[in-house]
Enzyme design. Structure first.
Site, PDB file in Angstrom:
ATOM      1  N   ASN A 204       0.879  -1.174   0.000  1.00 21.39           N
ATOM      2  CA  ASN A 204       0.000   0.000   0.000  1.00 21.39           C
ATOM      3  C   ASN A 204       0.912   1.219   0.000  1.00 21.39           C
ATOM      4  O   ASN A 204       1.485   1.578   1.027  1.00 21.39           O
ATOM      5  CB  ASN A 204      -0.901  -0.022   1.236  1.00 21.39           C
ATOM      6  CG  ASN A 204      -1.898   1.128   1.256  1.00 21.39           C
ATOM      7  OD1 ASN A 204      -1.803   2.073   0.476  1.00 21.39           O
ATOM      8  ND2 ASN A 204      -2.843   1.057   2.175  1.00 21.39           N
TER       9      ASN A 204
ATOM     10  N   ARG B  79      -2.638  -2.042  -3.478  1.00 14.78           N
ATOM     11  CA  ARG B  79      -3.786  -1.151  -3.374  1.00 14.78           C
ATOM     12  C   ARG B  79      -3.566   0.005  -4.345  1.00 14.78           C
ATOM     13  O   ARG B  79      -2.540   0.679  -4.313  1.00 14.78           O
ATOM     14  CB  ARG B  79      -3.914  -0.595  -1.960  1.00 14.78           C
ATOM     15  CG  ARG B  79      -5.032   0.445  -1.820  1.00 14.78           C
ATOM     16  CD  ARG B  79      -5.119   0.960  -0.401  1.00 14.78           C
ATOM     17  NE  ARG B  79      -6.156   1.990  -0.242  1.00 14.78           N
ATOM     18  CZ  ARG B  79      -5.921   3.260   0.029  1.00 14.78           C
ATOM     19  NH1 ARG B  79      -4.665   3.677   0.184  1.00 14.78           N
ATOM     20  NH2 ARG B  79      -6.902   4.110   0.155  1.00 14.78           N
TER      21      ARG B  79
ATOM     22  N   HIS C 297     -12.369   3.941  -0.581  1.00 16.98           N
ATOM     23  CA  HIS C 297     -12.336   3.032   0.575  1.00 16.98           C
ATOM     24  C   HIS C 297     -13.083   1.729   0.293  1.00 16.98           C
ATOM     25  O   HIS C 297     -13.531   1.046   1.208  1.00 16.98           O
ATOM     26  CB  HIS C 297     -12.947   3.696   1.820  1.00 16.98           C
ATOM     27  CG  HIS C 297     -12.197   4.887   2.316  1.00 16.98           C
ATOM     28  ND1 HIS C 297     -12.844   6.026   2.754  1.00 16.98           N
ATOM     29  CD2 HIS C 297     -10.876   5.135   2.439  1.00 16.98           C
ATOM     30  CE1 HIS C 297     -11.956   6.929   3.124  1.00 16.98           C
ATOM     31  NE2 HIS C 297     -10.749   6.406   2.945  1.00 16.98           N
TER      32      HIS C 297
ATOM     33  N   ARG D 270      -9.090  16.898   5.322  1.00 20.48           N
ATOM     34  CA  ARG D 270      -9.908  17.198   4.146  1.00 20.48           C
ATOM     35  C   ARG D 270     -11.231  17.808   4.583  1.00 20.48           C
ATOM     36  O   ARG D 270     -11.828  17.394   5.568  1.00 20.48           O
ATOM     37  CB  ARG D 270     -10.172  15.928   3.329  1.00 20.48           C
ATOM     38  CG  ARG D 270      -8.948  15.379   2.635  1.00 20.48           C
ATOM     39  CD  ARG D 270      -9.269  14.101   1.892  1.00 20.48           C
ATOM     40  NE  ARG D 270      -8.290  13.079   2.224  1.00 20.48           N
ATOM     41  CZ  ARG D 270      -8.463  11.775   1.987  1.00 20.48           C
ATOM     42  NH1 ARG D 270      -9.581  11.342   1.434  1.00 20.48           N
ATOM     43  NH2 ARG D 270      -7.529  10.920   2.324  1.00 20.48           N
TER      44      ARG D 270
ATOM     45  N   GLU E 253      -7.708  -4.312   5.386  1.00 17.69           N
ATOM     46  CA  GLU E 253      -7.573  -4.108   3.950  1.00 17.69           C
ATOM     47  C   GLU E 253      -6.487  -4.989   3.349  1.00 17.69           C
ATOM     48  O   GLU E 253      -6.618  -5.462   2.212  1.00 17.69           O
ATOM     49  CB  GLU E 253      -7.281  -2.633   3.664  1.00 17.69           C
ATOM     50  CG  GLU E 253      -8.454  -1.715   3.988  1.00 17.69           C
ATOM     51  CD  GLU E 253      -8.087  -0.251   3.910  1.00 17.69           C
ATOM     52  OE1 GLU E 253      -8.526   0.409   2.952  1.00 17.69           O
ATOM     53  OE2 GLU E 253      -7.369   0.235   4.807  1.00 17.69           O
TER      54      GLU E 253
END
Length: 396
Positions: free
Chosen positions: A7, A85, A174, A235, A379
């Protein structure tokens, strides 16, 4: 059979060597601040943690250290594939893909859609291809899970040519996490995922909610980019699109500067004036810091709004899942969010909610409530499983 999962971030490389069948992790690690003098890698294996200096190292240097560790453990020859990913796959990828020159070029073409993420993903892929030239490499896309969104959910009300020529639509992100926790929630509820309508809330530094009907995503709070939707760590989430033009006129900032600020200088960090870390914000709010209190309150308010919106997409709600660093660990956020959602049928079990901060998946809802669950996302395991499936490997 082991799969190496990578990742890659803008200055980081997270990795794990995982058995796709069981989720057993043989070794994992995180290289941070790549390219800077303070670059380092943390390694975790058999309960032992080591930290190595990379002294300005790049992705390639980080991969060399990963290889050295795999050799030291005698694992390199047992790794059968590498799973990556990749944040944005555009409209082309609705499933994982074996990385070929054509697939890598398609990922490059998505860079304008994810300029903060896809270049780092590509750098990680290239480093891994050099390090493991004989192994199949698979891209697992965060956007792929949301390719099942209906047109009513993914289209923006903008000129048709923007959509047709430039791909301006909602993609969602996601997806790897949302897919994993939906499956785990079904297992915990002892019901087939195909029979469930779930709202999944992935809450970390990046945050999104998703409506999952029968195991398929039918809506998401994120859109063209990971900036849309909920308030996040740095964000902004949703703002008036006219903000860009207004700030450009009154402040002299460029569109690039405004977008960068919305991604890196906004969210919890901006609201609190302190930090983007929810743990620190909760502690500061308890001490009476007004900015921290406001940041947490706005975070919860927008989260509850997002969850309610996903209920509209589903029609019938069978459960709510909290996951990610905040979702798994903040009893305060979970309690405050459910307190705003009694009209959906959610009621909190205070004791269960408090206990869930110890990293254990489980129910946090009262007996007469719709199920509200905490599910620890994984993940890396999901990427390993997807990689094995696309390669038709048989996990042992």
């Amino acid at each position: 059979m082991w799969t190496l999962v990578l990742n890659s971030g803008s200055s980081s490389l997270k990795f794990a060597v995982i058995d796709p069948a069981s989720g057993e992790t043989r070794i994992s690690g995180l290289a941070e601040r790549l390219g800077a003098e303070a670059a380092s890698m943390r390694l975790d294996s058999d309960g032992v943690r080591q930290t190595h200096s990379l002294n300005g190292g790049s992705y390639a240097e980080a991969m060399r250290l990963v290889l050295a560790e795999l050799d030291a453990l005698g694992l390199r020859q047992d790794v059968r594939a590498v799973g990556h990913r990749v944040v944005h796959g555009g409209s082309r990828f609705s499933a994982p893909a074996v990385i070929t020159p054509e697939v890598l070029e398609a990922i490059r073409e998505c860079v304008p859609l994810a300029p903060l993420h896809n270049p780092a993903n590509i750098a990680g892929i290239e480093a891994a291809m050099n390090a493991f030239p004989g192994l199949p490499q698979v891209a697992v896309f965060d956007t792929a899970f949301h390719q099942t969104l209906p047109e009513v959910a993914y289209r923006y009300a903008v000129p048709e040519e923007w959509y047709r020529q430039h791909g301006v639509r909602r993609y969602g992100f996601h997806g790897i996490s949302h897919a994993f926790v939906a499956g785990e929630a079904a297992r915990m509820l002892d019901r087939p995922v195909s029979d469930l309508n779930l709202i999944t809330a992935h809450l970390g530094n990046g945050c999104s909610v998703s409506a999952v009907a029968g195991g398929r995503s039918v809506d998401s709070s994120m859109g063209l980019t990971p900036l849309e939707g909920l308030v996040m760590g740095t964000r902004s989430g949703n703002v008036d699109p006219g903000l860009h033009d207004y700030l450009a006129r009154v402040s002299g900032l460029t569109l690039t500067q405004i977008t960068a600020a919305l991604n890196r200088e906004s969210g919890l960090l901006a609201l609190s004036g302190l930090t983007n870390d929810m743990r620190e914000l909760e502690e500061a709010a308890a001490r009476g810091h007004d900015g921290a209190r406001l940041a947490v309150e706005i975070f919860v308010y927008r989260l509850a709004q997002g969850i309610a919106a996903m209920a509209v997409a589903l029609g019938r709600v069978d459960g709510l899942v909290f996951t990610g660093g905040i979702g798994e660990n903040s009893a305060t956020v979970r309690a405050a969010t459910l307190a705003r959602l009694p009209f959906l049928g959610f009621r909190l079990d205070d004791a269960a909610n408090t206990a869930a901060v110890r990293g254990q998946s489980g129910s946090i809802s009262a007996p007469d409530s719709l199920p509200a669950l905490v599910v620890n996302t994984n993940e890396e395991w999901m990427i390993a499983r997807e990689t094995a499936e696309v390669l038709s490997l048989t996990p042992r």
